[in-house]
Design an enzyme around this catalytic site. Sequence first.
Site: not given
Ligand code: B1M
Length: 215
Positions: A98, A100, A151
């Site tokens: 992963d 992200h 994940s």
């Molecule tokens: Co990706 N991605 N992505 N992506 N991406 C998602 C997660 C996805 C939901 C988008 C979608 O389809 N709507 C989807 C997953 C679907 C699934 O698994 N069912 C997805 C996918 C499919 C993919 C790829 C597979 C796409 C592809 O290659 N075809 C690929 C995977 C690569 C891999 O990981 N092997 C991929 C790639 C990418 C980018 C590289 C382009 C980029 C990431 C860049 C980076 O992080 N450096 C990206 C992005 C940006 C996203 C979305 C649009 C946004 C994520 C984000 O940064 N959110 C995302 C959509 C979504 O999440 N709904 C998506 C903002 C961030 C602040 O939120 O990380 O949730 P988040 O963190 C929150 C809480 O969750 C919590 O605190 C934060 C807020 O205060 N939290 C914690 C998180 N971690 C914590 C740990 C803790 C405590 C709290 O304690 C340890």
Amino acid sequence: LPLWERLERRIIDGELTGIEADLDDALRQRPALSIVNDTLLAGMKTVGELFGSGRMQLPFVLKSAEVMKAAVAYLEPHMEKSDADGKGRIVLATVKGDVHDIGKNLVDIILSNNGYDVVNIGIKQPVSAILEAAERERADVIGMSGLLVKSTVIMKENLEEMNSRGISERFPVLLGGAALTRSYVEQDLAEVFDGQVRYAKDAFEGLRLMDAFMA
Ligand code: B1M
């Protein structure tokens, strides 16, 4: 567009040029953390929806992520810091497979600003690397982040690995990331794990849970 809509739009459009002036304006009106939580994250949410429904292609998601990261880095020095220090140590990682890391890095900032030592070992970390870091750094807590559905399975395997190494009771585990749910972590995973495992829906809940683990 008005400032707040423009900032949100910059995340969605991946438009970096000129963002610093907008962020400076924003900082005159609101605290840095509120700019992240209430405006920039709203933009990322839209990006996720557009991508999920096929209306945005991956390279544009990457651009949005870069702008988000740059904005958070610009705002970070303006974030409130507590005077507390040395409250405990957490090893933080995004799990194997992963990439992200925006959420994980926000957790790093919030915990670091609130008195915790954070050892952030990065993305795509296999369980062996996470556990090695926890031992080496004498961590109090292990934190794992992951956004992909797969994940959530890796996290379960990681907890099982901790059980089989007999170290589950030494390291309480904090989990977060968009694909998790509270019931998956605090019921399903808690059932298989020999130690404590908790779910944080956001970085602030992560902070509250760290405080609870260390109490
Ligand atoms: Co990706 N991605 N992505 N992506 N991406 C998602 C997660 C996805 C939901 C988008 C979608 O389809 N709507 C989807 C997953 C679907 C699934 O698994 N069912 C997805 C996918 C499919 C993919 C790829 C597979 C796409 C592809 O290659 N075809 C690929 C995977 C690569 C891999 O990981 N092997 C991929 C790639 C990418 C980018 C590289 C382009 C980029 C990431 C860049 C980076 O992080 N450096 C990206 C992005 C940006 C996203 C979305 C649009 C946004 C994520 C984000 O940064 N959110 C995302 C959509 C979504 O999440 N709904 C998506 C903002 C961030 C602040 O939120 O990380 O949730 P988040 O963190 C929150 C809480 O969750 C919590 O605190 C934060 C807020 O205060 N939290 C914690 C998180 N971690 C914590 C740990 C803790 C405590 C709290 O304690 C340890």
